[in-house]
Design an enzyme around this catalytic site. Structure first.
Site, PDB file in Angstrom:
ATOM      1  N   ALA A   9      24.810  16.494  22.978  1.00  0.00           N
ATOM      2  CA  ALA A   9      26.100  16.316  22.376  1.00  0.00           C
ATOM      3  C   ALA A   9      26.375  14.766  22.414  1.00  0.00           C
ATOM      4  O   ALA A   9      27.493  14.161  23.119  1.00  0.00           O
ATOM      5  CB  ALA A   9      27.321  17.167  23.305  1.00  0.00           C
ATOM      6  N   GLY A  13      25.410  14.673  17.470  1.00  0.00           N
ATOM      7  CA  GLY A  13      25.776  15.901  18.104  1.00  0.00           C
ATOM      8  C   GLY A  13      27.136  16.216  18.167  1.00  0.00           C
ATOM      9  O   GLY A  13      27.627  17.195  17.963  1.00  0.00           O
ATOM     10  N   LYS A 206      13.904   9.128   3.666  1.00  0.00           N
ATOM     11  CA  LYS A 206      14.790   8.393   4.533  1.00  0.00           C
ATOM     12  C   LYS A 206      13.993   7.669   5.617  1.00  0.00           C
ATOM     13  O   LYS A 206      14.161   6.500   5.975  1.00  0.00           O
ATOM     14  CB  LYS A 206      15.660   9.362   5.407  1.00  0.00           C
ATOM     15  CG  LYS A 206      16.570   8.555   6.279  1.00  0.00           C
ATOM     16  CD  LYS A 206      17.538   9.734   7.145  1.00  0.00           C
ATOM     17  CE  LYS A 206      18.274   8.959   8.131  1.00  0.00           C
ATOM     18  NZ  LYS A 206      18.899   9.823   9.277  1.00  0.00           N
TER      19      LYS A 206
END
Length: 328
Positions: A9, A13, A206
């Site tokens: 996270a 995230g 990318k």
């Protein structure tokens, strides 16, 4: 309600987790640790966008996948170098029906699956020994490319800077109901979603655009505009990108643009600090293998020489090792 777990996270995230959690259609848990784990437990998901704070106060967070149990969707947002050790611990999150969405930079561990020119072996640069592929069933993976910039303002608080683009697709390239359904959920959560039948190309494209800017900026401390303003450095980057484009042609990911075309896009970002430069400044390990180590390895497998990529990889690897940011 859909059960979602975000693994890692941090910036991306937190961006994905908060928007999904505030969308109201999913129960979003986090596999986290340290100060981030404490912040999520105390305050829930938090995302700053401009002057607005999005917050989902209730967040289930743990450092133990067994405590979270099987999920409907697992979103992996850790840096590539962390995943080989982490992947075997994720097994309790992944049931037979679970979708796994790796929202990560660079070449993912599953990238070589089904590409005859690369053989059956996993890419050692991103999946040494094939441990990730063993732990995470390939049939449950949905490919993903993130076009967004975010940063961690403080543990558990993400700052969204720009972009909401997500490209998702089946690794094998076909259309599928599960990709459409996931795309609809992500769209309702505020993302700009493209469902692609060429997700490998999207990943390679990318990568082709950021595989030089990231390590060059890390080495020099320069923002992207400064990199492009130096004609010698810009020329070196162009030669490395030309090598990557030649590799792309061999694996069905042909890039039709020129490096100059890409530079025009990069210049629109202004004085931009790449994610790798931000990691160096924060004394975090650098994500080198997924961005350029994998390019070299794929080049070797398909017979494309990569002297410029080799030089960039070697210099950045040594830079990282001297500073304790890349393993010896």
């Amino acid at each position: 309600m859909l059960k979602v777990c975000v693994v890692g996270a941090g910036a991306i995230g937190g961006f994905l987790g908060t928007r999904l959690a505030t969308g109201g259609e999913a129960s979003v848990a986090a596999l986290a640790r340290g100060a981030t784990l404490v912040a999520l437990r105390d305050h829930g998901w938090r995302l700053r966008e401009g002057g607005t704070l999005l917050q989902a106060p209730a967040a289930t967070a743990s450092d133990d996948p067994r405590a979270l149990g099987p999920q409907d969707l697992v979103i992996i947002t850790v840096k590539g170098q962390a995943l080989p050790a982490l992947a075997p611990t994720l097994v309790p999150l992944i049931a037979a029906h679970t979708l796994v969405l790796p929202a990560m930079n660079g070449v993912p561990w599953w990238f070589s699956d089904g590409i005859a020119a690369l053989g059956a072996r996993p890419l050692e640069s991103v999946d040494p020994g094939g441990g990730i592929a063993t732990a995470i069933p390939g049939r449950q993976v949905i490919g993903c490319v993130v076009h967004a910039s975010a940063a961690t303002a403080a543990p558990g608080i993400t700052l969204h800077r720009m972009g909401r683009g997500l490209i998702i697709g089946e690794p094998a390239g076909a259309e599928s109901a599960r990709v459409r359904s996931l795309g609809e959920l992500l769209t309702r959560s505020g993302f700009e979603v493209t469902c692609s039948q060429r997700i490998r190309y999207d990943i390679w494209y990318k990568l082709w655009g950021n595989m030089t800017m990231n390590p060059v900026s890390a080495l020099t401390g320069a923002t992207t505009d400064q990199v492009l303003d130096d004609e010698l450095v810009r020329g070196f980057c162009s030669r490395a990108m030309t090598e990557a484009a030649a590799i792309g042609t061999r694996i069905g990911c042909e890039v039709r643009e020129s490096p100059q075309d890409r530079y025009a896009v990069t210049r629109r970002l202004g004085a931009f600090k790449t994610s790798m430069l931000q990691d160096v400044e924060a004394l975090r390990p650098i994500e080198l293998d997924a961005l350029i180590g994998a390019v070299r390895e794929i080049g070797q497998r398909v017979g494309v020489a990569t002297p410029n990529c080799d030089a960039l990889f070697g210099l950045t690897r040594l830079f990282g090792r001297v500073r304790g940011l890349y393993p010896l």
